[in-house]
Design a protein around this motif. Structure first.
Motif: not given
Lengths: 432, 243
Positions: A191-192, A292-294, A316-319
Motif C-alpha cells: 500500500g505505501f 461502519l465509518p471505515i 492514506t489510512n483508508t487505502k
C-alpha cells in the motif's frame, strides 16, 4: 449493425462474416493447424499438420457469425439481455432469500445423496475462490483500488503456515491468525508505495508486486526451498482430533472419538465446512464493515478521492486499511490452501491466479457479494467439472467470459446495494 | 476567524494566486467575486490545503493551518461544498450525508440529519435515491447538506449557483442565509454570479488575476461603478483598483 432494424442487409452480413472467418484463419492456422507429436523410439518431437481442422474452424466462424448477424441480432440478444437484466433485478430484490437459500444449500451439500468425493472437492475449490473473491472485493469492489497482484497475499498466507509448521510445529489453528497478520502486513507494504497511484498505474505496480513475491519464493532457496516447495504440511484437526486412520501414540482420531468407521471422506467434508466457515466470515465482515465509518470511507474513496479529503477522510489510512484487510482474507485463504494441499510451491501463485480472482470479482459485478459466488461457480466450477473434456474445458471458460462481457458488461449483478434503507416500507430489511 | 495573509499559490509555473490578503470574521457571510480564471476556486482550495500555499500564511481561529493536511483542516471545523459539487453519484442521498457526518460526533447524527432535511425538504423526499440521479439543484443542495453534516463553524461554498435556474439559485441563497443566521455558521462564498453573491454578503472581495483588487460591504460593491461595469452589466473585468 445495419441488420438491427427491418430486413437483414445480406451483403453487409456476408462481408462481416468473411472478415470474421479471415481472423479465424489467421488464428487457427498456427494454433490448430500444427500439432506436436511424440514420435516415439527416441526420435523426439515431430510436427503434424491438421489443415482439415483449420477449414472446420474457419467454416464454423463464418457460419456462426452469419447466423448471429442474420438471426440473433434482430431478435434474440435484446430479449436475452432484457431477461438477464430482469433476472438481475429479481436477484437484487430477493437477495436475503437467495443468500439464505444458498447458505442452506451449501451447508447440506455434503449430506446430499449425490455428493461424492469429487463434488465436495470441487465445491471446496469453488468456495476457496469465493473467499478470495470476497477478500479482493474489499480492495477492488469497495475501495476501487485495482489490484492485479492479489495472489501475493494468498502466497504469503500459504507460506507463513507452511514455514511456521515446518520450523515451529505450528498447527493450522495456531498459524491461521499469523498467516492473516503476515498477509495484512504485506498489504500495507504494498500500500505505501502506491498511495498516490490510481487506475492503470496502480494495476501495473500491483502486478509487479505479485510477481516479486512469486520470484522471491522461487529464489530464496534456504528459506522457501525454491521450486521444490514445502511438503508435509500438517492437516488441520477437528478441535485437536486428527483425521487419520491410526493416530499417533496417546492421541485420539476423529473417527474413534465419534465411534465412526474410518473414512477418507471425513477430512474432505471437514475441509469443505472449514472453507465455508472462513468464506462466510469474510462475507459477514464485509457486509458489516460497509456500514461502519471505515467501510463508508472506502466506498467514498472509490467514487471521488478529492471529495473525500474535503469531508475529512484521511485517504492514506483508508487505502492502507483496505489493502491490509483485503490481504488478510487472502492470507487466511492461503493458509487454508496450504492445509488442504499439504504442499505449497511457487507454481501455485502465478499471475493467472490473480487474473482469475479478479475475473471472479469483475464479472460478478464489482462490489456484489452474490455476484462473486455466481462468477466463481461459472469461472472455477464449470471448467473444473468439465475436466474430462481436457483442453476443451478452457473453451467453456472462454465462452463463459465472452458471454458475460457481451450480455452483462458491468458484471452479473451490476448493482450497488445501499447500506441504509430508511423509510422504504416496500423493501425488506438490509441483506444478511 | 479565517485570516489569509500574502498567499501565493502555483500550478506548476503558473502563479494562480499572487499575494492574497483576506479576512472572514465569525458570523459573517463573505463573498469573493471575480471572472472565470481569476483564482477564486484556487483560493478556496488553498485554504483547504490542496494545493498548498507556496508563500504566505492561512490561519483559522488563531491557529496556523497553512501546512496542515486537508483532512485535518476539515476536522478543525471548515467544511467545503467544492467546485462541481462532487457528490458521490452511486451512493444514495442518505449515504452521502452520512459521509459528511464521518468527522462529527455520532450522537448528533439524527439531529443534524433532521436539520438538513428541514433546510432542504427535497433531500428528504429523495433520501434513498442515488446522488447521480438528482437534478443539478438537488445535487447542490446535497453538497451543502453534506458539508453541514460535519458541523462546521466555517462553510466554504464554491459557485453554488453554477448551472442552476434562477429560481433554484434564489432558493439556495435563501438557505445559505438561513444557515448563517439560524445556525450561526460563518460563510465564505466564491461566485461568478456577482449580483446574488453581493446582495447576500455582509462583505465582499473582488479578485482579478490572482489579486484582491477591491473590498467593501456587499452594498458598497453592488453600487460601485467599476464593479457594475465589470461584473453586473456584462462588461469585461478591467477593474484594477489597489485594494
Amino acid at each position: 449493425m445495419s441488420a438491427r432494424a427491418g430486413s437483414p442487409d445480406f451483403p453487409g452480413i456476408l462481408r462481416d462474416s468473411g472478415l470474421v472467418a479471415l481472423v479465424a484463419l489467421f488464428l487457427a492456422f498456427p494454433l490448430v493447424g500444427f500439432h506436436t507429436i511424440d514420435q516415439g523410439g527416441g526420435a523426439g518431437m515431430g510436427i503434424e499438420t491438421r489443415f482439415p481442422w483449420v477449414v472446420v474452424a474457419v467454416a464454423a466462424a463464418f457460419v456462426g457469425r452469419f447466423l448471429q448477424l442474420a438471426l440473433l441480432r434482430t431478435h434474440a440478444p435484446v430479449a436475452v439481455e432484457r431477461s438477464l437484466s430482469r433476472l438481475g433485478e429479481v436477484f437484487q430484490r430477493n437477495t436475503v432469500w437467495i443468500a439464505a437459500a444458498a447458505i442452506t444449500f451449501a451447508i447440506v451439500l455434503p449430506m446430499l445423496p449425490f455428493a461424492d468425493r469429487r463434488l465436495v472437492d470441487l465445491a471446496t475449490l469453488v468456495l476457496t475462490y469465493v473467499m478470495l473473491g470476497w477478500g479482493l472485493n474489499i480492495v477492488v469492489g469497495l475501495a476501487g483500488l485495482l489490484d492485479l497482484g492479489y495472489v501475493a497475499f494468498y502466497a504469503v498466507g500459504a507460506y507463513s503456515f507452511a514455514l511456521f509448521a515446518l520450523h515451529f510445529d505450528f498447527t493450522f489453528w495456531m498459524a491461521l491468525p499469523i498467516a492473516g497478520l503476515f498477509a495484512a502486513a504485506f498489504g500495507v507494504l504494498l500500500g505505501f508505495p502506491v498511495l498516490r497511484l490510481r487506475g492503470d498505474y496502480l494495476a501495473i505496480v500491483t502486478l509487479g508486486f505479485g510477481e516479486i513475491i512469486r520470484i522471491i519464493l522461487l529464489n530464496w532457496y534456504p528459506v522457501t526451498r525454491g521450486p521444490n516447495g514445502i511438503s508435509d504440511i500438517p492437516r488441520p484437526s477437528f478441535f485437536g482430533l486428527e483425521f487419520t486412520r491410526r493416530p499417533a501414540e496417546g492421541e485420539v482420531a476423529f473417527h474413534e472419538f465419534f465411534g465412526l468407521e474410518y473414512s477418507g471422506l471425513h477430512r474432505i467434508v471437514f475441509l469443505y465446512y472449514l472453507i465455508l466457515a472462513l468464506a462466510l466470515i469474510t462475507n459477514l465482515f464485509t457486509l458489516r464493515i460497509r456500514r461502519l465509518p471505515i467501510g463508508r470511507a472506502w466506498e467514498a474513496l472509490r467514487e471521488d478521492e478529492i471529495a473525500c479529503r474535503t469531508l475529512g477522510i484521511n485517504p492514506t489510512n483508508t487505502k492502507l486499511s483496505a489493502f491490509a484487510i483485503g490481504a488478510m482474507f487472502g492470507g487466511f485463504a492461503g493458509s487454508f490452501f496450504a492445509a488442504r494441499q499439504g504442499f505449497v510451491s511457487p507454481e501455485s501463485f502465478t499471475f493467472v491466479e490473480s487474473a482469475l480472482i479478479l475475473a471472479v470479482v469483475v464479472l460478478g459485478g464489482m462490489g456484489s457479494q452474490v455476484g462473486v459466488v455466481i462468477a466463481a461457480i461459472i469461472l472455477v466450477g464449470l471448467p473444473e467439472w468439465f475436466r474430462d473434456l481436457q483442453e476443451y474445458r478452457m473453451l467453456v471458460f472462454g465462452g463463459a467470459m465472452v458471454a458475460i462481457m457481451v450480455w452483462r458488461p458491468r458484471g452479473l449483478i451490476a448493482h450497488r446495494d445501499p447500506t441504509v434503507r430508511l423509510g422504504v416500507p416496500q423493501r425488506p430489511e438490509p441483506s444478511a | 476567524m479565517l485570516t489569509v495573509r500574502g498567499v501565493h499559490t502555483f500550478y506548476g509555473n503558473i502563479e494562480a494566486l499572487r499575494g492574497v490578503d483576506l479576512d472572514v470574521a465569525a458570523g459573517e457571510i463573505v463573498s469573493l467575486i471575480g471572472a472565470n480564471g481569476a483564482g477564486k476556486s484556487t483560493l478556496l482550495m488553498t485554504i483547504c490545503g490542496n494545493p498548498r500555499a507556496a508563500r504566505g500564511t492561512i490561519s483559522f481561529e488563531g491557529e496556523d493551518i497553512t501546512h496542515e493536511e486537508t483532512y485535518r483542516i476539515v476536522r478543525r471545523g471548515i467544511a467545503q461544498a467544492p467546485e462541481g459539487r462532487r457528490i458521490f453519484p452511486h451512493m444514495t442521498v442518505i449515504e452521502n450525508l452520512q459521509l459528511g457526518a464521518l468527522v462529527a460526533p455520532e450522537e448528533h447524527f439524527e439531529d443534524d440529519l433532521r436539520r438538513v432535511f428541514e433546510l432542504f425538504p427535497r433531500l428528504r423526499e429523495r433520501q434513498t435515491q442515488r446522488g447521480g440521479t438528482l437534478s443539478g439543484g438537488e445535487q447542490q443542495m446535497l453538497a451543502i447538506g453534506r458539508a453541514l453534516m460535519s458541523r462546521p463553524r466555517l462553510l466554504l461554498l464554491d459557485e453554488p449557483s453554477l448551472g442552476l435556474a434562477p429560481l433554484v439559485v434564489r432558493q439556495i441563497y435563501d438557505v445559505v442565509r438561513e444557515i448563517n443566521e439560524q445556525q450561526h455558521v460563518t460563510i465564505f462564498l466564491v461566485e461568478q454570479n456577482a449580483f446574488n453573491a453581493l446582495r447576500l454578503a455582509h462583505r465582499g472581495y473582488v479578485m482579478v488575476t490572482g489579486r484582491i483588487t477591491m473590498t467593501g460591504t456587499g452594498r458598497e460593491l453592488l453600487t460601485n461603478r467599476e464593479v457594475r461595469a465589470a461584473y453586473l452589466e456584462g462588461g469585461q473585468p478591467t477593474v484594477r483598483v489597489g485594494g
